[in-house]
Design an enzyme around this catalytic site. Structure first.
Site, PDB file in Angstrom:
ATOM      1  NE  ARG A 125       0.568   3.693   5.669  1.00  0.00           N
ATOM      2  CZ  ARG A 125       0.944   3.224   4.488  1.00  0.00           C
ATOM      3  NH1 ARG A 125       1.987   2.418   4.402  1.00  0.00           N
ATOM      4  NH2 ARG A 125       0.291   3.548   3.389  1.00  0.00           N
TER       5      ARG A 125
ATOM      6  CG  MET B  83      -1.744  -0.291   6.004  1.00  0.00           C
ATOM      7  SD  MET B  83      -2.222   1.447   5.768  1.00  0.00           S
ATOM      8  CE  MET B  83      -3.965   1.415   5.654  1.00  0.00           C
ATOM      9  N   PRO B  84      -0.592  -3.653   7.249  1.00  0.00           N
ATOM     10  CG  PRO B  84       1.097  -5.254   7.202  1.00  0.00           C
ATOM     11  CD  PRO B  84       0.384  -4.262   6.354  1.00  0.00           C
ATOM     12  CB  ILE B  85      -1.491  -0.437  11.616  1.00  0.00           C
ATOM     13  CG1 ILE B  85      -2.054   0.012  10.273  1.00  0.00           C
ATOM     14  CG2 ILE B  85      -1.203   0.762  12.521  1.00  0.00           C
ATOM     15  CD1 ILE B  85      -3.411   0.669  10.365  1.00  0.00           C
TER      16      ILE B  85
END
Length: 63
Positions: free
Chosen positions: A40, A1-3
């Site tokens: 995100r 999940m890239p943030i």
């Protein structure tokens, strides 16, 4: 999940922040080949009196 965490000076409206979130999310999804739904974006707004530019408060430099 890239943030992605983005710090900006206060003063942008919700539409501008929504555009920023959408476009950053799309760029991350495209460049990392990650599902858009996994991206995100966190926007942190800073008061102009809490940030410096060139040794001076942003509130004095940017009006």
């Amino acid at each position: 999940m890239p943030i992605a965490q983005i710090h900006i000076l206060e003063g942008r409206n919700d539409e501008q922040k929504e555009t920023l979130i959408r476009e950053v999310s799309e760029a991350i999804s495209r460049s990392l080949d990650a599902p858009l739904t996994s991206v995100r974006v966190i926007i942190t707004e800073m008061a102009k009196g809490h940030f410096g530019i060139g040794g001076e408060l942003a509130s004095k430099v940017r009006r």
